[in-house]
Design an enzyme around this catalytic site. Sequence first.
Site, PDB file in Angstrom:
ATOM      1  N   TRP A 111       0.810  -1.219   0.000  1.00 58.33           N
ATOM      2  CA  TRP A 111       0.000   0.000   0.000  1.00 58.33           C
ATOM      3  C   TRP A 111       0.838   1.260   0.000  1.00 58.33           C
ATOM      4  O   TRP A 111       0.530   2.222  -0.712  1.00 58.33           O
ATOM      5  CB  TRP A 111      -1.001  -0.007   1.157  1.00 58.33           C
ATOM      6  CG  TRP A 111      -2.052  -1.052   0.940  1.00 58.33           C
ATOM      7  CD1 TRP A 111      -2.234  -2.202   1.654  1.00 58.33           C
ATOM      8  CD2 TRP A 111      -3.037  -1.083  -0.106  1.00 58.33           C
ATOM      9  NE1 TRP A 111      -3.269  -2.932   1.132  1.00 58.33           N
ATOM     10  CE2 TRP A 111      -3.777  -2.275   0.050  1.00 58.33           C
ATOM     11  CE3 TRP A 111      -3.366  -0.227  -1.158  1.00 58.33           C
ATOM     12  CZ2 TRP A 111      -4.831  -2.629  -0.813  1.00 58.33           C
ATOM     13  CZ3 TRP A 111      -4.419  -0.574  -2.009  1.00 58.33           C
ATOM     14  CH2 TRP A 111      -5.125  -1.761  -1.828  1.00 58.33           C
ATOM     15  N   ASP A 190      -1.178   6.477   6.687  1.00 58.05           N
ATOM     16  CA  ASP A 190      -2.331   5.695   6.239  1.00 58.05           C
ATOM     17  C   ASP A 190      -2.600   4.669   7.334  1.00 58.05           C
ATOM     18  O   ASP A 190      -1.781   3.795   7.600  1.00 58.05           O
ATOM     19  CB  ASP A 190      -1.981   5.000   4.913  1.00 58.05           C
ATOM     20  CG  ASP A 190      -3.058   4.014   4.461  1.00 58.05           C
ATOM     21  OD1 ASP A 190      -4.082   3.866   5.155  1.00 58.05           O
ATOM     22  OD2 ASP A 190      -2.859   3.385   3.401  1.00 58.05           O
ATOM     23  N   LYS A 214     -12.463  -1.198   7.141  1.00 60.91           N
ATOM     24  CA  LYS A 214     -11.764  -2.248   7.887  1.00 60.91           C
ATOM     25  C   LYS A 214     -12.083  -2.209   9.378  1.00 60.91           C
ATOM     26  O   LYS A 214     -12.414  -3.222   9.970  1.00 60.91           O
ATOM     27  CB  LYS A 214     -10.269  -2.150   7.642  1.00 60.91           C
ATOM     28  CG  LYS A 214      -9.964  -2.499   6.194  1.00 60.91           C
ATOM     29  CD  LYS A 214      -8.518  -2.489   5.889  1.00 60.91           C
ATOM     30  CE  LYS A 214      -8.261  -3.080   4.526  1.00 60.91           C
ATOM     31  NZ  LYS A 214      -8.852  -2.305   3.422  1.00 60.91           N
TER      32      LYS A 214
HETATM   33  C1  LIG Z   1      -3.503   0.126   4.271  1.00 62.01           C
HETATM   34  C2  LIG Z   1      -4.414   0.340   3.109  1.00 62.01           C
HETATM   35  N1  LIG Z   1      -4.384   1.515   2.460  1.00 62.01           N
HETATM   36  C3  LIG Z   1      -5.185   1.760   1.413  1.00 62.01           C
HETATM   37  C4  LIG Z   1      -6.056   0.806   0.942  1.00 62.01           C
HETATM   38  C5  LIG Z   1      -6.922   1.108  -0.245  1.00 62.01           C
HETATM   39  O1  LIG Z   1      -8.228   1.263   0.165  1.00 62.01           O
HETATM   40  P1  LIG Z   1      -9.437   1.437  -0.874  1.00 62.01           P
HETATM   41  O2  LIG Z   1      -9.742   0.092  -1.426  1.00 62.01           O
HETATM   42  O3  LIG Z   1     -10.533   1.984  -0.007  1.00 62.01           O
HETATM   43  O4  LIG Z   1      -8.996   2.392  -1.912  1.00 62.01           O
HETATM   44  C6  LIG Z   1      -6.144  -0.422   1.591  1.00 62.01           C
HETATM   45  C7  LIG Z   1      -7.096  -1.442   1.121  1.00 62.01           C
HETATM   46  O5  LIG Z   1      -7.111  -2.568   1.495  1.00 62.01           O
HETATM   47  C8  LIG Z   1      -5.287  -0.661   2.697  1.00 62.01           C
HETATM   48  O6  LIG Z   1      -5.333  -1.834   3.338  1.00 62.01           O
END
Ligand SMILES: Cc1ncc(COP(=O)(O)O)c(C=O)c1O
Length: 376
Positions: A111, A190, A214
């Site tokens: 990520w 994040d 989540k």
């Molecule tokens: C740590 C993290 N950041 C960002 C995201 C991306 O999220 P989204 O699917 O809402 O764009 C995720 C998705 O699993 C994630 O686990």
Amino acid sequence: MARDQVHYFGAGPALLPSEVIEQAASDFVCYKDNGIGLGEISHRSGDATAVINDAKSKIIKLLEIPDTHEVFFGQGGGSGGFAAVVMNLSAAYAARTHKKGKVDYFVTGSWSSKAANEAKRLGLEVNLVLDPKLVPRGGKKFGAIPPKSTWKFSDPKETAYVYYCDNETVDGVEFQTIPDVPEGVELVADMSSNFLSKQIDVSRFGLIFGGAQKNIGIAGVSLYIIKKSLLTSLPPAELIQLGIPVVPTFLDFQEIVKNNSAYNTVSIFAVRVVELNMDYLLAKGGLKVQEAQSDRKAEKLYEAIDKYPQLFKSPVEKDCRSRMNIVFNIVGDGAEEQFVKQASAKGLTGIKGHRSVGGIRISNCKYKSARPIAKL
Ligand SMILES: Cc1ncc(COP(=O)(O)O)c(C=O)c1O
């Protein structure tokens, strides 16, 4: 309509407390006896504004957010945040310095790697504070956070922000403490997959963000906590001159805050689920309790993994193992498939590793074993 007790370990969307589901289901049909449900009322109505305000104040209470910071709901999920961070915080840095800043990224998993790529794509000069390619990992791409002595920051005077992902959901890598960054540089985190799983000192951050699906609620909103002093920018023409991408209005943090998270149509139902979750967490004793629970569950799993090294292999160094997403491999041809099958037969589901890395992943969502719901 009813449902049994569930043992689902997916990373997210993840289980919600049964109490939250029951109340949300009722609110979706009819909110506060006013004849229609939360998916149907205007996002600018009195009831909708009250939902937004109540959800915000409960988040502030739960996370003990200081007055220096603002809470708002965004759209576009976690990935929307990758882009929004680049554009908004580069503009805030330019408002302070009249320069285009560099941006520093810790890349510790899939990520943060995506987030760093997004910053590059938007034309920023990205410095990797730690480069996973330089860490020998026996062929594995991620699974370690190298020591502080190896971190390479840009000149703090030229840095718009330092970015990291507190918990890498796919790779099972989590920072055990907030990383120290050069003084005066804003830290961005994040926390999509470990929000509300521990106490955090919000005052150390310029910005924290994450998709809600989540730990916070359901997909459809994301949560932002921003230092108020970063809610600043330059006029678009000046940003263009400096080579900074101009943020689309609906992702503009100042605009969103000015409009109390309802610049455009926000999902009031999704915000209400957040509010209900906050009620649940506050009633359960807050983040101290969540932290102790998450730690205990993760410890138990890692204990079992480490106890049988001939059977289980953890691809993550012990000093950065995630408490939220416990990833491991099982030795032997077809053993992981068997494991998933047998677990499923016992009602334990959602344990397959992310499609990009395989293996097993057990996500330590706080609402495991949500009780049966008898009737909606
Ligand atoms: C740590 C993290 N950041 C960002 C995201 C991306 O999220 P989204 O699917 O809402 O764009 C995720 C998705 O699993 C994630 O686990």
